[in-house]
Design an enzyme around this catalytic site. Structure first.
Site, PDB file in Angstrom:
ATOM      1  N   GLY A 263     -49.126 -36.176  22.226  1.00 53.93           N
ATOM      2  CA  GLY A 263     -48.746 -36.939  21.199  1.00 53.93           C
ATOM      3  C   GLY A 263     -47.950 -36.042  19.937  1.00 53.93           C
ATOM      4  O   GLY A 263     -46.831 -35.894  19.550  1.00 53.93           O
ATOM      5  N   GLU A 266     -52.063 -30.573  15.747  1.00 56.18           N
ATOM      6  CA  GLU A 266     -52.537 -30.526  14.096  1.00 56.18           C
ATOM      7  C   GLU A 266     -52.438 -28.899  13.621  1.00 56.18           C
ATOM      8  O   GLU A 266     -53.242 -28.573  12.716  1.00 56.18           O
ATOM      9  CB  GLU A 266     -53.774 -30.829  13.907  1.00 56.18           C
ATOM     10  CG  GLU A 266     -54.864 -30.128  14.697  1.00 56.18           C
ATOM     11  CD  GLU A 266     -55.627 -30.710  15.850  1.00 56.18           C
ATOM     12  OE1 GLU A 266     -54.827 -31.517  16.567  1.00 56.18           O
ATOM     13  OE2 GLU A 266     -56.605 -30.438  16.388  1.00 56.18           O
ATOM     14  N   ASN A 267     -51.612 -28.061  14.281  1.00 51.46           N
ATOM     15  CA  ASN A 267     -51.620 -26.693  13.751  1.00 51.46           C
ATOM     16  C   ASN A 267     -51.588 -26.456  12.238  1.00 51.46           C
ATOM     17  O   ASN A 267     -50.758 -27.407  11.664  1.00 51.46           O
ATOM     18  CB  ASN A 267     -50.434 -25.946  14.279  1.00 51.46           C
ATOM     19  CG  ASN A 267     -50.022 -26.367  15.881  1.00 51.46           C
ATOM     20  OD1 ASN A 267     -50.914 -26.072  16.710  1.00 51.46           O
ATOM     21  ND2 ASN A 267     -48.845 -27.042  16.067  1.00 51.46           N
ATOM     22  N   GLU A 300     -52.841 -36.476  12.606  1.00 53.11           N
ATOM     23  CA  GLU A 300     -52.684 -35.163  12.625  1.00 53.11           C
ATOM     24  C   GLU A 300     -52.743 -34.401  11.184  1.00 53.11           C
ATOM     25  O   GLU A 300     -53.526 -33.264  10.947  1.00 53.11           O
ATOM     26  CB  GLU A 300     -51.155 -34.415  12.972  1.00 53.11           C
ATOM     27  CG  GLU A 300     -50.769 -34.971  14.291  1.00 53.11           C
ATOM     28  CD  GLU A 300     -51.708 -35.070  15.698  1.00 53.11           C
ATOM     29  OE1 GLU A 300     -52.555 -33.889  15.267  1.00 53.11           O
ATOM     30  OE2 GLU A 300     -51.854 -35.614  16.545  1.00 53.11           O
ATOM     31  N   HIS A 303     -56.527 -34.235  10.305  1.00 51.78           N
ATOM     32  CA  HIS A 303     -57.226 -33.070  10.934  1.00 51.78           C
ATOM     33  C   HIS A 303     -57.461 -31.813  10.123  1.00 51.78           C
ATOM     34  O   HIS A 303     -58.114 -31.027  10.470  1.00 51.78           O
ATOM     35  CB  HIS A 303     -56.420 -32.523  12.291  1.00 51.78           C
ATOM     36  CG  HIS A 303     -56.855 -33.253  13.671  1.00 51.78           C
ATOM     37  ND1 HIS A 303     -58.329 -33.255  14.118  1.00 51.78           N
ATOM     38  CD2 HIS A 303     -56.233 -33.909  14.681  1.00 51.78           C
ATOM     39  CE1 HIS A 303     -58.260 -33.929  15.105  1.00 51.78           C
ATOM     40  NE2 HIS A 303     -57.142 -34.230  15.469  1.00 51.78           N
TER      41      HIS A 303
HETATM   42  N1  0A1 Z   1     -55.178 -32.273  19.210  1.00 52.89           N
HETATM   43  C1  0A1 Z   1     -54.248 -33.055  19.251  1.00 52.89           C
HETATM   44  C2  0A1 Z   1     -53.745 -33.454  20.782  1.00 52.89           C
HETATM   45  C3  0A1 Z   1     -53.565 -32.463  21.789  1.00 52.89           C
HETATM   46  C4  0A1 Z   1     -54.506 -31.977  22.766  1.00 52.89           C
HETATM   47  C5  0A1 Z   1     -54.326 -30.966  23.602  1.00 52.89           C
HETATM   48  C6  0A1 Z   1     -52.919 -30.656  23.608  1.00 52.89           C
HETATM   49  O1  0A1 Z   1     -52.790 -29.783  24.735  1.00 52.89           O
HETATM   50  C7  0A1 Z   1     -53.767 -29.672  25.511  1.00 52.89           C
HETATM   51  C8  0A1 Z   1     -52.041 -30.857  22.880  1.00 52.89           C
HETATM   52  C9  0A1 Z   1     -52.287 -31.823  21.787  1.00 52.89           C
HETATM   53  C10 0A1 Z   1     -54.647 -34.323  18.813  1.00 52.89           C
HETATM   54  O2  0A1 Z   1     -55.475 -35.010  18.679  1.00 52.89           O
HETATM   55  O3  0A1 Z   1     -53.635 -34.895  18.042  1.00 52.89           O
HETATM   56 ZN    ZN Z   2     -56.612 -35.291  17.232  1.00 54.40          ZN
END
Ligand code: 0A1
Ligand code: ZN
Length: 869
Positions: A263, A266-267, A300, A303
């Site tokens: 989706g 959160e970089n 995001e 995060h």
């Molecule tokens: N951390 C992001 C979701 C996310 C997870 C893995 C990804 O690639 C394997 C990409 C995005 C979230 O929780 O929104």
């Molecule tokens: Zn997340």
């Protein structure tokens, strides 16, 4: 099936990294044919052990230097993705030069091209596809990133943190340098280069700092950016008020990209979004779409604290950031809209999809203790059940102590990579509660079952609740120990009044034993218990409610969630007896109790419209399937259709009245009451069409023709596509495509609607959609719209001849070499084979075995091998 690269990683093997990376400077030189990345790592020894870097197959390593000296082949050892560097000084600068071909990277991990732009996806282990690096979340470093690219093609160059320098280069090229002062793990790194437009706004934080907010997209989508900008501002404000969390940089960027596996991401200060999760406009986006976007923007953003400032020590702790952040975004959504509706939606998702996952071959604890491919663990269990676990802590502690615990957590662990235990310990410390047994929610998989019975002693005015808990075995966990379950209860008297328990209408019982008795004194009559109020724990609860009691609770429970729940239980009982009758080849009258209950809801004009629409929605086929011993897809489908038709015929006049009575006036607006109106209107329209009368078809045509928003267009279109009026359905589908063929996000809704039709003909339709000009294998949204929707389409997918399974297997085999993460998600419906009757089991297994016979990615291998085990 090859096992070469499918190594299992165990939590028990965790070792802290031998070296830290104090800072890192990256230079990206982007060219059409290839890109070069130069990386300088300033490393420092922290623990005994070797320096291990990770390198993926998309990053060709051209050169490695240690303190400026070329590293010769004898100086390192490569095993899989691990590069073990021998004999490194305790402090050193490593220089790594890699070469990439983002234009050929269809995995959408690492650096890749989407439309005309470069972008990155580094969670969980994508950074190693860019350069050699200790690619693990407990190595946190300060990043400086220089990007060089052609100025005409890529005028916008973005990375994390602050822009510190930019300028011109020779040959029409330019550069930008970004510096992120916050230490972060590599999975939060991001880069974007493209020809993008943006909108800009600002937010003043609680300490008075002005933050510039920008949302970037390709020019054609700029008219769809405003809603997300507002959602971002609302999120920033909410996080200050609800959690005391302030944003920490002067700039926050969001970029929309078309090709994205998940989706959004959160970089740090550069969130990258799947365009379907950020772009919205009233004419192209449904109300549900708007709500989803608001929630994901918030997720995001949240995060930034729960994930970025405080991150995970290792990927086993993924729910530390995801469970907590989903909990936070659901609190935010409750505050922005209807709390009751939000809870109903969350519980519906959990009980259909997460419970099914937890009862299947890939069931795992909220904190798994092993994995082959971490990308497979971005699951409903980690996210949604993880959020329920945090919610239970909130219920046990109360809002105030929970907030103190969260404050302590952020303060104590700011800038660190920590574990789920660290989080729970903060909650223990502020509350003085012992959560040792509660930790089993993190370590034991499976959905607990609560069996509740009661007893009333009129002579002493004592009421007893007897609670028995159990939890089914899951892969690798035969025996389960009792969970600590917060069971919220209320007691209602037959006249509708409520007994006050310790001064409150709801009491939270601590269920901790396998069998436990709770005693209530001063109870003047036999009460009707309202159990598991607000769905206070992610469990299945049995109590022998009579249909009269359920009807009573539907009208009288003071807990909004449980009023809805009583209706669902009543409908479930009636649907289940219809399923039984269909299986026995008998005709059974639909219990008039359900009709009467629905009639009361339709007559209650004071009831919130959105809640009414939820109460009048029958449990889904997926929920019926999840609750069946053996899933009889046909019988479930027929039973639900039949009950719907009986309700529609019996209450036709009522549905008509409510349909007209709630016609929204004026132009479209995305706010509470008009969202509710549209939901109830579309619900009524669906029932009216279920009568299969021509006059209902006229209403559909009229609504479709007059709609000024996607909720109403889609409401009308979906109603007719799921009805037997196939000629009109085809006509409107064609008209719809004619109008929206240029808008990919709308076309995706059109694709998935057709792929989800419950009918024999859906397979042929899906096959033709794969050939359609609108389809594209390289775009995950398209693949999900067609294959993902088809896999959920009950009788459309579970055909008696097994052709649906064969087809899906073929497509997974085709997709896996292109995009393993996506392919692995598409396998899910096949993995549930044990739940079906023998003939279908054999067909589903055969399809899985055919996939297993191919050379596979680690992603698909893990899912397929676990589901065949
Ligand atoms: N951390 C992001 C979701 C996310 C997870 C893995 C990804 O690639 C394997 C990409 C995005 C979230 O929780 O929104
Ligand atoms: Zn997340």
């Amino acid at each position: 099936m090859s096992q070469d690269n499918a190594k299992t990683v165990y939590l028990k093997d965790y070792q802290p990294p031998a070296f830290s990376v104090e800072s890192v400077e990256l230079t990206f030189s982007l060219f059409e044919e290839q890109c070069q990345v130069r990386s300088n790592l300033h490393i420092k020894r922290q623990h005994p052990g070797q320096l291990v870097l990770n390198g993926g197959q998309h990053a060709e390593v051209l050169r490695v230097e240690v303190n400026g000296e070329l590293l010769h082949e004898s100086g390192y050892r490569v095993s899989g993705e691990d590069w073990v560097i021998e004999a490194v000084p305790d402090e050193a600068t490593l220089t790594v030069l890699t070469q990439l071909q983002p234009q050929n990277n269809t995995t959408l991990e690492g650096l890749y091209k989407s439309s005309s732009m470069y972008c990155t996806q580094c969670e969980a282990e994508g950074f190693r596809q860019i350069t050699l690096y200790p690619d693990r979340p407990d190595v946190m470093s300060v990043f400086t990133t220089r990007i060089e690219a052609d100025k005409a093609l890529y005028p916008v160059l973005l990375s994390n943190g602050n822009l510190v320098e930019q300028g011109e280069l020779e040959n029409g090229r330019h550069f930008a340098v970004w510096h992120d002062p916050f230490r972060k793990p590599s999975y939060l790194f991001a880069l974007v280069a493209g020809d993008l437009q943006h909108i800009e706004d600002s937010f003043t934080t609680m300490s008075g700092r002005a933050v510039t907010l920008r949302l970037y997209t390709e020019a054609r989508n700029i008219s769809k950016t405003e809603f997300a900008m507002g959602a971002l501002q609302r999120s920033m404000k909410w996080d200050e008020e609800a959690y005391g969390r302030e944003y920490d940089l002067d700039l926050f960027n969001i970029v929309a990209v078309d090709d994205f596996n998940m989706g959004a991401m959160e970089n740090k200060s550069l969130n990258i979004f799947n365009s379907s999760c950020v772009l919205a406009r009233a004419d192209t986006t449904t109300d549900a779409g708007f709500q989803r976007i608001e929630a994901i923007v918030a997720h995001e953003y949240f995060h930034n604290w729960s994930g970025n400032r405080v991150t995970c020590r290792d990927w086993f702790q993924l729910s530390l950031k995801e469970g907590f952040t989903v909990f936070r975004d659901s609190q935010f959504s409750s505050d922005m809209g209807s709390a009751a509706v939000k809870r109903i939606e969350d519980v519906t998702l959990l009980r259909t999809a997460q419970f099914a996952e937890d009862a299947g071959p890939t069931s795992h604890p909220v904190r798994p203790d092993n994995y082959m491919e971490i990308s497979n663990f971005y699951t409903l269990t980690i996210y949604e059940k993880g959020a329920e676990v945090v919610r239970m802590i909130h219920t046990l502690l109360g809002a105030e102590l929970f907030r103190q615990g969260s404050d302590l957590y952020f303060e104590r662990f700011d800038g660190q990579a920590v574990t789920c235990d660290d989080f729970v310990r903060c909650m223990e410390e502020v509350s003085g509660r012992d959560l040792t047994q509660f930790m089993r929610w993190y370590t034991q998989a499976g959905t607990p079952r609560l069996q509740v019975t009661d007893e009333y002693d009129a002579a002493t005015g004592t009421y007893y609740l007897d609670v028995r808990q159990s939890c089914p075995a899951t892969p690798g966990q035969e025996q389960k120990l009792p969970f600590h379950i917060p069971l919220a209860v209320g007691l209602l008297y037959p006249d509708g009044t409520e007994h006050h328990l310790q001064g409150d209408s709801t009491l939270v019982l601590d269920v901790t034993e396998a069998e436990q008795r709770f005693m209530f004194k001063g109870i003047t009559q036999r009460p009707i218990p309202s159990l598991l109020r607000g769905f206070s724990a992610p469990v299945k609860l049995d109590y022998p409610y009579s249909r009269e009691e359920l009807s009573f609770l539907m009208s009288h429970d003071t807990d909004g969630f449980n009023r809805w729940e009583a209706g669902q239980r009543l409908a479930m009982a009636i649907l289940q007896e219809q399923i039984g009758a269909i299986q026995a080849g008998e005709e059974l009258e639909v219990d008039p109790a359900l009709i009467a209950a629905f009639e009361r809801v339709l007559d209650d004009t004071d009831l919130d419209y959105a809640v009414a629409a939820k109460v009048l929605t029958l449990p889904s086929e997926a929920y019926l399937a999840e609750n069946a011993q053996v899933i009889d897809v046909e019988a479930i489908h027929q039973a639900r259709r039949r009950v719907r038709k009986v309700l529609a015929d019996a209450l036709c006049a009522r549905f008509r009245e409510r349909y007209h009575a709630t016609e929204p006036d004026g132009v479209y607006a995305f706010h509470g009451s008009s969202i509710g109106q549209r939901a109830l209107n579309n619900l009524c329209l669906g029932y009216l069409l279920a009568t299969e009368r021509e006059e209902a078809l006229e209403l559909v045509r009229q609504q479709y023709a007059e709609a000024d928003n996607m909720t109403d267009s889609m409401g009308a279109l979906a109603a007719v596509v799921h009805s037997p009026f196939t000629t009109v359905a085809d006509e409107l589908l064609e008209q719809f495509y004619g109008r929206w063929s240029e808008d990919a996000l709308v076309v995706n809704q059109w694709l998935s609607l057709q792929a989800s039709v419950a009918g024999e003909g859906t397979l042929a339709k899906v096959q033709s959609l794969l050939q359609h000009a609108a389809f594209d294998w390289r775009n995950p949204n398209k693949v999900r719209s067609v294959l993902g929707a088809y896999g959920q389409s009950s009788v459309g997918f579970h055909r008696a001849d097994g052709a649906g399974y064969e087809f899906l297997a073929d497509q997974v085999i085709h997709l896996d070499p292109m995009n393993p993460q996506l392919a692995s998600r598409m396998v899910t419906p096949l993995t549930r084979w044990r739940r079906y009757p023998a003939a279908r089991q054999a067909q589903m297994r055969a399809a899985l075995e055919r996939i297993a016979a191919q050379p596979l990615s680690k992603d698909v291998y893990e899912i397929v091998s676990k589901s065949l085990a």
